[in-house]
Design a protein around this motif. Structure first.
Motif, short mmCIF file in Angstrom:
data_model
loop_
_atom_site.label_atom_id
_atom_site.label_comp_id
_atom_site.label_asym_id
_atom_site.label_seq_id
_atom_site.Cartn_x
_atom_site.Cartn_y
_atom_site.Cartn_z
N ARG A 280 25.92 56.71 64.85
CA ARG A 280 25.73 57.78 63.87
C ARG A 280 26.14 57.24 62.50
NH1 ARG A 280 25.47 63.07 65.76
NH2 ARG A 280 25.52 63.27 68.03
N ASP B 258 33.37 67.82 63.05
CA ASP B 258 32.03 67.76 63.63
C ASP B 258 32.10 67.87 65.16
OD1 ASP B 258 29.46 67.18 64.49
OD2 ASP B 258 29.19 65.48 63.14
N ARG C 31 29.99 67.49 67.37
CA ARG C 31 29.17 66.53 68.10
C ARG C 31 29.97 65.28 68.46
NH1 ARG C 31 24.50 66.16 63.71
NH2 ARG C 31 26.42 66.04 62.47
N ARG D 212 28.03 61.78 77.94
CA ARG D 212 27.85 63.23 78.17
C ARG D 212 28.23 63.60 79.61
NH1 ARG D 212 23.26 61.36 76.59
NH2 ARG D 212 22.19 62.14 78.43
#
Length: 536
Positions: free
Chosen positions: A41, A56, A58, A216
């Motif tokens: 990112r 953030d 994320r 994830r």
């Protein structure tokens, strides 16, 4: 999913990335499970993009403490990395090993094999620091450390000279022969990009066929059969999964590792029962002994331009952004903390007990959803901060309930020990002494926070409690030690009472090192691999 693994590692953070890489490179079959996603990112790779990561979701767990009496009832924001690299992907990148005496304290607490003479070879092996003295620093290791001493801002240079004028020695290497003094900070930055544990250790190792990395994938429970950890349960993209085989190693950090243990029934029995979790092993030290550094900033308006003037206007952002994208240079290639150092509030202490931080910009004006480093105050400002190195206050982590996706309850108990408040107050006085010394004093227009009216001890302490907060170094919640009555892990990082289960991250620290904790956490992963592989 089931697999034939030698090691299942939970958490691809500062310790977990190093541990997984080294075990895989040694030929072990390794499964690494990370609850977050990719670190590829823009604001992860851009060093000063740190401010954009501060809230953030994320890449950040965005924990919040319980209302803290020591902070006048405030709930402190505790960012922790939820991304490959963990908190090394969202931190301020300052590389501080800690004082040698900190590690000798570990050994004295029963963590044999973790004294300074034991861990120094690990630090030297894992790093590449070209200017360092060979007896203390490493060259040729996978983690490149930037000296951070080039192209410093004029305000930073003035701060260093002013600090020296108060009696603090100049120190070119806080990780060398001596820790005390002031200087520029070394950074986990390489060629103008953040050099996280994921970038330095994990990504090169991902070429190994015997290493599998799953992002994830949030672990919800350790599977324990007949007193032995046999695998983990996790959820990935909403679907449940199971990984079994070999040893389970938690590297989920000082909040995540005790939370997973407690969700698995390993922790304080009464608290687990209250949270609706069946007790597998009553271990009262899981989640206990939480220790963290507490910090505060003082802020001044400056007579000369600071980085506020360069970063605040849109055209300044555009120019500096284009510079970083094209050349990986400029302010965006540096840390929020340009310089700092270590000092003692009492000359009789055997090592520094305060850490300094200098920032050639200011961020007094709030900005929703981020720490406004890239949009600082609309005037020339700067901040000098400090934090305590070895606080006596202790907190704890508890489950909020049986839901593995609910954040745990964090009782920070900041400044609950009166000695912590007293020494931090002395530290605040030092900030003003530095600001009053030339040449910095000649560049300052006025003190904005806390302001010139805050002068007596009671007023300084109240301001300190109102404005201070974590400097993001929680540790010790699954600590190693020699006494089973006061520690979770033995010196080999094994959870006492459960076979096939270890913890390797900052939660395993026996005590909190003085200074930033990313370097000790990376060292924990490096030396932890040596322990597991039987090399030490």
């Amino acid at each position: 999913m089931q697999g034939d693994w030698d090691h299942i590692i939970v958490g691809a953070g500062s310790s977990g990335c190093v541990l997984a890489a080294r075990l895989a490179e040694a030929g072990r079959r390794v499964l690494l499970l990370e609850a977050g996603g990719s670190d590829r990112r823009l604001f992860v790779q851009m060093p000063l993009g740190y401010g954009k990561l501060y809230h953030d979701p994320r890449v950040n767990w965005n924990f919040a403490t319980e209302p803290d009496p020591g902070l006048l009832g405030a709930r402190d924001h505790w960012p922790r990395g939820k991304v490959l690299g963990g908190s090394s992907s969202i931190n301020a990148m300052v590389w501080i090993r800690g004082h040698p005496g900190d590690y000798d304290d570990w050994a004295a607490a029963g963590a044999t094999g973790w004294a300074w003479s034991d861990v120094l070879p690990a630090f030297r092996a894992l790093e590449h620091y070209a200017p360092g003295e060979p007896d203390f620093r490493g060259q040729g290791g996978p983690l490149h450390i930037d000296p951070g001493a080039d192209r410093i801002h004029p305000l930073t240079a003035a701060f260093l000279k002013a600090a020296e004028a108060t009696g603090l020695p100049a120190n070119a290497d806080f990780n060398g022969r001596a820790m005390e003094g002031v200087g520029t900070y070394q950074l986990t930055v390489r060629n103008g990009r953040r050099n996280s544990a994921a970038r330095a250790f994990l990504r090169p190792a991902m070429r190994c066929a015997n290493l599998k990395v799953m992002t994830r994938a949030q672990v919800t429970r350790i599977v324990v059969r007949n007193g032995r950890a046999t695998g983990v349960e996790y959820r990935r993209d909403g679907r449940p999964g199971v990984a079994e085989g070999g040893e389970v190693i938690l590297s989920a950090g000082a909040i995540g590792s005790p939370q997973i243990l407690m969700l698995s029934g390993i922790g304080p029995g009464a608290n687990l029962q209250k949270a609706g979790v069946t007790t597998t092993l009553d271990q009262p030290n899981v989640g206990a002994n939480l220790n963290d550094h507490q910090g505060i900033n003082y802020t001044w308006r400056a007579h000369i331009p600071s980085l506020n003037d360069a970063l605040r206007p849109w055209w300044g952002k555009a120019r500096l952004g284009a510079q970083w994208l094209a050349t990986r240079t400029g302010p965006l290639a540096r840390s929020v903390n340009a310089a700092g150092g270590f000092f003692r509030t009492d000359p009789l202490l055997d090592r520094p007990n305060m850490q300094l931080y200098f920032q050639a910009f200011s961020t007094l004006l709030p900005r929703a959803g981020e720490r406004p480093i890239l949009t600082p105050d609309p005037f020339s400002g700067l901040s000098i901060g400090l934090s305590n190195c070895r606080p006596r206050s202790r907190g704890r982590i508890e489950l909020a309930g049986p839901d593995p996706f609910a954040a745990p309850r964090i009782f920070a108990n900041a400044l609950s020990d009166p000695a912590d408040a007293a020494e931090l107050l002395e530290g605040c006085r030092m900030l003003r002494r530095i600001a009053a010394a030339a040449p910095l004093s000649e560049l300052l227009a006025e003190e904005l926070r806390p302001g010139a009216a805050i002068v007596d001890d009671d007023a300084i302490e109240r301001d300190m409690r109102a404005r201070s907060g974590t400097v993001f170094h929680p540790s010790c919640t699954c600590r190693m030690g020699g006494d089973p009555a006061t520690s979770v892990l033995d010196p080999q990082m094994r959870v006492r009472g459960i076979d096939g289960l270890r913890v390797c991250d900052a939660s395993a620290f026996p005590t909190l090192p003085g200074g930033n904790t990313n370097a000790p956490a990376i060292m924990m992963g490096w030396r932890g691999a040596d322990v597991i592989l039987g090399r030490v």
